[in-house]
Design a protein around this motif. Structure first.
Motif, PDB file in Angstrom:
ATOM      1  N   ARG A 377       0.833  -1.209   0.000  1.00  0.00           N
ATOM      2  CA  ARG A 377       0.000   0.000   0.000  1.00  0.00           C
ATOM      3  C   ARG A 377       0.867   1.259   0.000  1.00  0.00           C
ATOM      4  NH1 ARG A 377      -4.713   0.723   4.456  1.00  0.00           N
ATOM      5  NH2 ARG A 377      -5.496  -1.064   3.256  1.00  0.00           N
ATOM      6  N   ILE A 378       1.912   1.268   0.827  1.00  0.00           N
ATOM      7  CA  ILE A 378       2.811   2.427   0.873  1.00  0.00           C
ATOM      8  C   ILE A 378       3.500   2.624  -0.476  1.00  0.00           C
ATOM      9  CG2 ILE A 378       4.947   3.308   1.916  1.00  0.00           C
ATOM     10  CD1 ILE A 378       4.032   1.831   4.511  1.00  0.00           C
ATOM     11  N   ALA A 379       3.978   1.518  -1.058  1.00  0.00           N
ATOM     12  CA  ALA A 379       4.682   1.612  -2.337  1.00  0.00           C
ATOM     13  C   ALA A 379       3.772   2.138  -3.439  1.00  0.00           C
ATOM     14  CB  ALA A 379       5.239   0.243  -2.716  1.00  0.00           C
ATOM     15  N   GLU A 380       2.506   1.772  -3.379  1.00  0.00           N
ATOM     16  CA  GLU A 380       1.565   2.185  -4.418  1.00  0.00           C
ATOM     17  C   GLU A 380       1.082   3.627  -4.247  1.00  0.00           C
ATOM     18  OE1 GLU A 380      -0.500  -2.117  -5.553  1.00  0.00           O
ATOM     19  OE2 GLU A 380      -1.437  -0.825  -4.031  1.00  0.00           O
ATOM     20  N   THR A 381       1.052   4.115  -2.999  1.00  0.00           N
ATOM     21  CA  THR A 381       0.411   5.411  -2.750  1.00  0.00           C
ATOM     22  C   THR A 381       1.352   6.538  -2.362  1.00  0.00           C
ATOM     23  OG1 THR A 381      -0.018   4.846  -0.425  1.00  0.00           O
ATOM     24  CG2 THR A 381      -1.720   4.263  -2.041  1.00  0.00           C
ATOM     25  N   ARG A 382       2.489   6.222  -1.713  1.00  0.00           N
ATOM     26  CA  ARG A 382       3.327   7.293  -1.155  1.00  0.00           C
ATOM     27  C   ARG A 382       4.771   7.268  -1.612  1.00  0.00           C
ATOM     28  NH1 ARG A 382       2.045   9.929   3.435  1.00  0.00           N
ATOM     29  NH2 ARG A 382       3.582  11.375   2.618  1.00  0.00           N
ATOM     30  N   LEU A 383       5.242   6.137  -2.066  1.00  0.00           N
ATOM     31  CA  LEU A 383       6.681   5.942  -2.239  1.00  0.00           C
ATOM     32  C   LEU A 383       7.286   6.926  -3.244  1.00  0.00           C
ATOM     33  CD1 LEU A 383       8.925   4.191  -1.093  1.00  0.00           C
ATOM     34  CD2 LEU A 383       8.570   2.608  -2.999  1.00  0.00           C
ATOM     35  N   ALA A 384       6.655   7.061  -4.411  1.00  0.00           N
ATOM     36  CA  ALA A 384       7.223   7.911  -5.456  1.00  0.00           C
ATOM     37  C   ALA A 384       7.374   9.350  -4.964  1.00  0.00           C
ATOM     38  CB  ALA A 384       6.347   7.870  -6.709  1.00  0.00           C
ATOM     39  N   GLU A 385       6.367   9.840  -4.271  1.00  0.00           N
ATOM     40  CA  GLU A 385       6.404  11.236  -3.798  1.00  0.00           C
ATOM     41  C   GLU A 385       7.487  11.418  -2.728  1.00  0.00           C
ATOM     42  OE1 GLU A 385       5.632  13.907  -0.514  1.00  0.00           O
ATOM     43  OE2 GLU A 385       4.507  12.024  -0.492  1.00  0.00           O
ATOM     44  N   LEU A 386       7.623  10.458  -1.826  1.00  0.00           N
ATOM     45  CA  LEU A 386       8.627  10.573  -0.760  1.00  0.00           C
ATOM     46  C   LEU A 386      10.046  10.462  -1.306  1.00  0.00           C
ATOM     47  CD1 LEU A 386       6.837   8.407   1.956  1.00  0.00           C
ATOM     48  CD2 LEU A 386       7.285  10.855   2.098  1.00  0.00           C
ATOM     49  N   LEU A 387      10.266   9.554  -2.246  1.00  0.00           N
ATOM     50  CA  LEU A 387      11.606   9.390  -2.799  1.00  0.00           C
ATOM     51  C   LEU A 387      12.033  10.597  -3.621  1.00  0.00           C
ATOM     52  CD1 LEU A 387      11.569   5.656  -3.918  1.00  0.00           C
ATOM     53  CD2 LEU A 387      12.595   6.624  -1.874  1.00  0.00           C
ATOM     54  N   SER A 388      11.080  11.268  -4.229  1.00  0.00           N
ATOM     55  CA  SER A 388      11.417  12.401  -5.090  1.00  0.00           C
ATOM     56  C   SER A 388      11.963  13.586  -4.313  1.00  0.00           C
ATOM     57  CB  SER A 388      10.184  12.838  -5.880  1.00  0.00           C
ATOM     58  OG  SER A 388       9.192  13.395  -5.016  1.00  0.00           O
ATOM     59  N   ARG A 389      11.715  13.634  -3.027  1.00  0.00           N
ATOM     60  CA  ARG A 389      12.165  14.793  -2.231  1.00  0.00           C
ATOM     61  C   ARG A 389      13.670  14.876  -2.160  1.00  0.00           C
ATOM     62  NH1 ARG A 389       8.197  14.931   3.075  1.00  0.00           N
ATOM     63  NH2 ARG A 389       6.218  14.751   1.942  1.00  0.00           N
ATOM     64  N   ASN A 390      14.346  13.727  -2.117  1.00  0.00           N
ATOM     65  CA  ASN A 390      15.803  13.731  -2.015  1.00  0.00           C
ATOM     66  C   ASN A 390      16.463  13.258  -3.300  1.00  0.00           C
ATOM     67  OD1 ASN A 390      15.864  14.669   0.632  1.00  0.00           O
ATOM     68  ND2 ASN A 390      15.621  12.608   1.481  1.00  0.00           N
ATOM     69  N   ALA A 391      15.738  13.354  -4.397  1.00  0.00           N
ATOM     70  CA  ALA A 391      16.303  12.877  -5.675  1.00  0.00           C
ATOM     71  C   ALA A 391      17.464  13.754  -6.101  1.00  0.00           C
ATOM     72  CB  ALA A 391      15.207  12.884  -6.731  1.00  0.00           C
TER      73      ALA A 391
END
Length: 391
Positions: A377-391
């Motif tokens: 659920r986390i990977a589908e809903t939040r992961l992309a947005e959270l990882l992009s912060r420190n890209a």
């Protein structure tokens, strides 16, 4: 340690996600929690670099977490809390040994449920025997995790195992347990094995009084009202003789009441210093270095409650991640704090197994699969947005 590098070939320093949970008590070890979370993330993002760093705060599960993180695990037979023989583990790396009191002298090492008899007679001797084993294997420093003890003996058993002699008026050694300390007349430290000790504990209770080891914790170990009185007298006598003969007056020191007074013995007789458990463990795990290159940290424990905010493992992980500017998610079996409260303490968000399965017992029984569902659920809903912060 879990390496899910995809095709990058990069090492753990470049991991995008650090999974650093404590155990889910009564259900999964910290390493098992981390493995299930990693499996769930990989279902959605199989290429995602994931690094597992199981953590602990000095209590139950500390040795398991350190071994999972790369320390060498050793097992040895020692004296259990009521004289029974138990096989206990310790962890070592180089000249540092990690010893968990609960491994040798914990409530879980009692042959049966705690009773007034075990409360009066339980000993910390096995913990001292673990320390001796560590020194014989080359340890020059000991980290002693306190928590989950069955004893209220002031650490007398630990000291005896390290070579001290606690004698009555006739010069005879005292029997095990805190109640016997009422007859203490002399402490002989001539043969005491001394090794630098750091205590990992978040307990700030003194040895004696209404916040002391006997009055606060002995009832949880099977003590009745009269047993508590006798244990308090025994600890008071121990402190009195230490003050009279050795000039040691540390019974009021915060943390002296930890683990039935083992904190007192460690500080007063072994010169131990005390540090918050999770901070100490994270340092020995080189956690700050492991955060380099990370974009997200996931931590957690069985229940997120007010104790979490006062030095428990997830809070320590969150502080370390925040210092590195990395967002942190919390995962738990149950969440008894609001998301708003957790955000004020540095967590980006918090999830619980009860979000998926409302029955707490089913969450305990099926924690692994539910953790994987939650990670999906986390990977589908939040992961992309959270990882992009420190890209």
């Amino acid at each position: 340690m879990i390496h899910a590098r995809g095709g990058s070939g990069r090492g753990w320093r470049d991991g995008q996600v650090i999974i650093a949970p404590d155990k889910f008590k009564g259900s999964l070890t910290a390493a098992q929690v981390a493995a299930h979370l990693a499996a769930g993330l990989r279902r959605v993002r199989p290429e995602l670099p994931v690094v597992s760093v199981p953590v602990a705060d000095g209590g139950d599960g500390t040795v398991d977490a350190m071994v999972a993180a790369g320390f060498a695990g050793l097992q040895t037979a020692v004296t259990g809390p009521v004289g029974n023989r138990v096989v206990a583990s310790l962890a070592m790396r180089g000249e540092t040994a990690i010893i968990e009191l609960a491994e040798a002298s914990g409530l879980r090492r009692l042959p049966d449920r705690p009773t007034p008899v075990t409360a009066r007679t339980a000993t910390s001797a096995g913990t001292g025997e673990l320390m001796r084993t560590a020194v014989s294997r080359g340890a020059r420093r000991v980290v002693l995790g306190l928590g989950g003890s069955a004893c209220t003996d002031g650490g007398a058993g630990m000291l005896t195992a390290l070579g001290a002699r606690l004698l009555d008026a006739d010069g005879a050694p005292l029997p095990p347990g805190g109640v016997a300390l009422q007859r203490l007349e002399r402490i002989d430290l001539a043969d005491l094995l001394r090794v630098p000790v750091t205590v990992a504990s978040d307990v700030d209770n003194p040895l004696l009084g209404e916040r002391g080891a006997a009055q606060v914790y002995a009832p949880q170990k099977g003590a009745g009202a009269d047993d508590v009185v006798q244990l308090e007298r025994g600890l008071a006598r121990f402190a009195e003789i230490a003050r009279r003969d050795l000039g040691v007056d540390l019974s009021d020191r915060p943390g002296a009441g930890a683990a039935g007074g083992v904190g007192f013995a460690a500080i007063a007789f072994l010169g131990a210093r005390s540090e918050p458990g999770i901070e100490l463990i994270l340092r020995h795990l080189d956690f700050a270095d492991r955060l380099q290159g990370a974009r997200l940290v996931i931590t957690g424990e069985g229940c997120l409650d007010r104790q979490t905010l006062h030095g428990k493992a997830p809070m320590g992980v969150a502080k370390a991640a925040a210092a590195a500017g990395i967002p942190v998610l919390a995962i738990a079996g149950q969440r008894l704090l609001t998301r708003e409260m957790l955000r004020r303490f540095g967590f980006e968000d918090a999830y619980a197994l009860t979000d998926i399965e409302p029955d707490p017992q089913r969450c305990i029984d099926n924690a692994g699969p539910l953790l994987e569902q939650l990670a999906v659920r986390i990977a589908e809903t939040r992961l992309a947005e959270l990882l992009s912060r420190n890209a």
